[in-house]
Scaffold this active site. Structure first.
Site, PDB file in Angstrom:
ATOM      1  N   HIS A  75       0.849  -1.196   0.000  1.00 36.12           N
ATOM      2  CA  HIS A  75       0.000   0.000   0.000  1.00 36.12           C
ATOM      3  C   HIS A  75       0.881   1.241   0.000  1.00 36.12           C
ATOM      4  O   HIS A  75       1.770   1.370   0.828  1.00 36.12           O
ATOM      5  CB  HIS A  75      -0.915   0.011   1.235  1.00 36.12           C
ATOM      6  CG  HIS A  75      -2.189  -0.749   1.029  1.00 36.12           C
ATOM      7  ND1 HIS A  75      -3.338  -0.498   1.737  1.00 36.12           N
ATOM      8  CD2 HIS A  75      -2.489  -1.738   0.159  1.00 36.12           C
ATOM      9  CE1 HIS A  75      -4.295  -1.315   1.314  1.00 36.12           C
ATOM     10  NE2 HIS A  75      -3.798  -2.080   0.383  1.00 36.12           N
ATOM     11  N   TYR A 203      -8.765   5.692   8.095  1.00 34.74           N
ATOM     12  CA  TYR A 203      -8.848   5.930   9.538  1.00 34.74           C
ATOM     13  C   TYR A 203      -9.803   7.097   9.716  1.00 34.74           C
ATOM     14  O   TYR A 203      -9.496   8.210   9.284  1.00 34.74           O
ATOM     15  CB  TYR A 203      -7.494   6.336  10.110  1.00 34.74           C
ATOM     16  CG  TYR A 203      -6.467   5.223  10.210  1.00 34.74           C
ATOM     17  CD1 TYR A 203      -6.295   4.523  11.396  1.00 34.74           C
ATOM     18  CD2 TYR A 203      -5.645   4.909   9.122  1.00 34.74           C
ATOM     19  CE1 TYR A 203      -5.327   3.526  11.513  1.00 34.74           C
ATOM     20  CE2 TYR A 203      -4.675   3.905   9.237  1.00 34.74           C
ATOM     21  CZ  TYR A 203      -4.528   3.225  10.435  1.00 34.74           C
ATOM     22  OH  TYR A 203      -3.568   2.240  10.537  1.00 34.74           O
ATOM     23  N   PRO A 295      -3.727  -0.136  18.952  1.00 39.00           N
ATOM     24  CA  PRO A 295      -3.566  -0.573  17.556  1.00 39.00           C
ATOM     25  C   PRO A 295      -3.591   0.551  16.520  1.00 39.00           C
ATOM     26  O   PRO A 295      -3.298   0.314  15.354  1.00 39.00           O
ATOM     27  CB  PRO A 295      -4.756  -1.521  17.351  1.00 39.00           C
ATOM     28  CG  PRO A 295      -5.755  -1.126  18.375  1.00 39.00           C
ATOM     29  CD  PRO A 295      -4.990  -0.606  19.544  1.00 39.00           C
ATOM     30  N   LYS A 299       1.432  -0.600  15.192  1.00 40.85           N
ATOM     31  CA  LYS A 299       2.852  -0.693  15.531  1.00 40.85           C
ATOM     32  C   LYS A 299       3.233  -1.956  16.312  1.00 40.85           C
ATOM     33  O   LYS A 299       4.420  -2.266  16.459  1.00 40.85           O
ATOM     34  CB  LYS A 299       3.287   0.542  16.342  1.00 40.85           C
ATOM     35  CG  LYS A 299       3.313   1.807  15.522  1.00 40.85           C
ATOM     36  CD  LYS A 299       4.431   1.776  14.506  1.00 40.85           C
ATOM     37  CE  LYS A 299       4.355   2.869  13.471  1.00 40.85           C
ATOM     38  NZ  LYS A 299       4.423   2.377  12.089  1.00 40.85           N
ATOM     39  N   TYR A 387       4.449   6.284  10.145  1.00 41.42           N
ATOM     40  CA  TYR A 387       3.584   5.167   9.764  1.00 41.42           C
ATOM     41  C   TYR A 387       4.375   4.084   9.030  1.00 41.42           C
ATOM     42  O   TYR A 387       4.212   2.893   9.318  1.00 41.42           O
ATOM     43  CB  TYR A 387       2.422   5.662   8.884  1.00 41.42           C
ATOM     44  CG  TYR A 387       1.298   4.654   8.790  1.00 41.42           C
ATOM     45  CD1 TYR A 387       0.195   4.739   9.639  1.00 41.42           C
ATOM     46  CD2 TYR A 387       1.338   3.601   7.875  1.00 41.42           C
ATOM     47  CE1 TYR A 387      -0.832   3.798   9.582  1.00 41.42           C
ATOM     48  CE2 TYR A 387       0.323   2.661   7.812  1.00 41.42           C
ATOM     49  CZ  TYR A 387      -0.757   2.773   8.668  1.00 41.42           C
ATOM     50  OH  TYR A 387      -1.764   1.843   8.603  1.00 41.42           O
TER      51      TYR A 387
HETATM   52  C1  PHB Z   1      -5.732  -4.365  10.797  1.00 39.90           C
HETATM   53  O1  PHB Z   1      -5.747  -4.588   9.574  1.00 39.90           O
HETATM   54  O2  PHB Z   1      -6.139  -5.204  11.608  1.00 39.90           O
HETATM   55  C2  PHB Z   1      -5.227  -3.064  11.283  1.00 39.90           C
HETATM   56  C3  PHB Z   1      -4.734  -2.147  10.378  1.00 39.90           C
HETATM   57  C4  PHB Z   1      -4.275  -0.922  10.827  1.00 39.90           C
HETATM   58  C5  PHB Z   1      -4.307  -0.630  12.167  1.00 39.90           C
HETATM   59  C6  PHB Z   1      -4.781  -1.548  13.080  1.00 39.90           C
HETATM   60  C7  PHB Z   1      -5.239  -2.766  12.640  1.00 39.90           C
HETATM   61  O3  PHB Z   1      -3.870   0.584  12.593  1.00 39.90           O
END
Ligand code: PHB
Ligand code: APR
Length: 392
Positions: A75, A203, A295, A299, A387
């Protein structure tokens, strides 16, 4: 008592323990892994699915990247949104790097397959693990396995046994310093065999609370909504989840949303936690045994990977008779990166979630943060740099 010997005893057969073992074995160092659960149980845990490029490269060095290269999805960016704006963070343009979408469960399965091929001893369903003689030239781990008490003698012990493990607690309490922040909400996550609502992650900080649209592959999504800590999974029917999720993501995305039955649904609390130091005599803490991140920003596994990177180099140096400078520096070096990832995960969590008892000022701060991201390439680059992962 049956006695076994090895160079490095590894407690915990999660991603940290397996990756460390794999890298050490490839350098000719012998390990034994002691895992509390069955392999099936370890492989049933659903965790995040975003790998920093440094993690991707480390999996390559460890020789466990073949399936990830085939099935993982690189990505180049992601979206940060609220009810008004949709800000694109173009990782590739801003940093020259990208991330890889590939589930932690898959990474763990690949590591088990590689360790089997290597012939490494991995003992499952061990209990009552005790770590002994950490201040002696030779240390030991005693444990119960298949009904008998066994002793594993070793030179070093790697504590890779997660937040609830015994390793951290083996360090005397007065020699440890713990730092913690518990957040007043959890994440309800579902897996569903449906196509992703967007080609990159979203997000979303909506007025109804946080939502995240992530994915595992072209027909498997991982979506989350922020929920109250008192909510139970049973309170959330699939229909309730889809209704809530669709009102928290941008309306054009909600218009394309394809829903379906969930194949997994769980609630996880959010916490930031660090225990210092990471070393006690011959014991070294790695991954969740030493630190937990919320989450937001994915990280957890990536931090475990950087700990493993530092520790495997240090142990190879020490065990090949090139001195102890690396193991002496491990704790400080790893902690310096850990704290920066702690800061990023904490800041992302504050930027994206609604806090129950918050005032109008807090909501304005979140709006202003997103507005600033929308208008400042410097701000976007700062987010992107964290990130995709700080160097290690
Ligand atoms: C996930 O795909 O489970 C996932 C992706 C990004 C995050 C947290 C979890 O920040
Ligand atoms: N003895 C042996 N094994 C133990 C013990 C014990 N006393 N206690 C815990 N374990 C095992 C657990 O069963 C688990 O399989 O240690 C393993 C630790 O694995 P994780 O919790 O996955 O931690 P880690 O390997 O550091 O992985 C870090 O995975 O947990 C996620 O969010 C975390 O993404 C991060 C990454």
């Amino acid at each position: 008592m049956t006695t076994l010997t090895t160079q490095v005893a590894i407690i915990g057969g999660g991603p940290s323990g397996l990756l460390l073992s794999q890298l050490l074995n490839r350098a000719g160092i012998e390990t034994v892994i002691l895992e509390r659960s069955t392999r099936a149980h370890v492989l049933s845990r659903i965790r995040a699915g975003i790998l920093e490029w440094g993690t991707v490269e480390l999996l390559q060095v460890a020789g466990v990247d073949a399936r990830m290269q085939r099935e993982g999805i690189p990505h180049d960016g992601c979206y940060m949104t609220d009810d008004e704006r949709m800000v694109h963070i173009d990782f590739l343009e801003l940093t020259g790097k990208r991330v890889m979408v590939y589930g932690q469960t898959e990474v763990t399965a690949d590591l088990y397959a590689a360790q089997d091929a290597m012939g490494t001893t991995v003992l499952h369903e061990v209990s009552d693990v005790e770590i002994l003689d950490l201040d002696q030239p030779r240390s030991a781990v005693e444990f119960t396995h298949e009904g008998t008490r066994k002793r594993l003698e070793c030179l070093y012990v790697a504590g890779c046994d997660g937040f609830h493990g015994v390793s951290r607690k083996t360090i005397p309490e007065h020699k440890r310093q713990e730092f913690e922040r518990v957040y007043p909400f959890g994440w309800l996550g579902i897996l569903s065999e449906t196509p992703p609502v967007n080609d990159e992650l979203i997000y979303s900080n909506s007025r109804h609370g946080f939502a995240l649209a992530s994915m595992r592959n072209s027909n498997l999504v991982r979506y989350y909504v922020q929920v109250s800590l008192t909510d139970k999974v049973e309170d959330w029917s699939d229909q309730r989840f889809w209704d809530e999720f669709s009102r928290r993501i941008p309306s054009d995305a909600a218009g394309r949303l394809i829903t379906g039955p969930s194949i997994e649904k769980s609630i996880a609390p959010l916490r930031s936690f660090v225990s210092e130091p990471l070393r006690w005599g011959n014991l070294f803490l790695v991954g969740d045994a030493a630190h937990i991140v919320p989450p937001t920003g994915a990280k957890g596994l990536n931090l475990a990977a950087s700990d493993v990177y530092y520790l495997h180099e240090a142990l190879i140096e020490a065990l090949s008779g090139r001195g102890t400078a690396g193991i002496d520096a491990y704790s400080e070096k790893a902690l310096s990166r850990i704290w920066k990832a702690m800061r990023f995960s904490w800041q992302m969590t504050l930027m994206l979630h609604r806090f129950d008892d918050e005032d109008a000022f807090a909501a304005q701060m979140r709006r202003a943060t997103l507005d600033h991201l929308a208008h400042s390439e410097t701000a976007r680059r700062d987010l992107a740099e964290n990130y995709i992962g700080l160097p290690f």
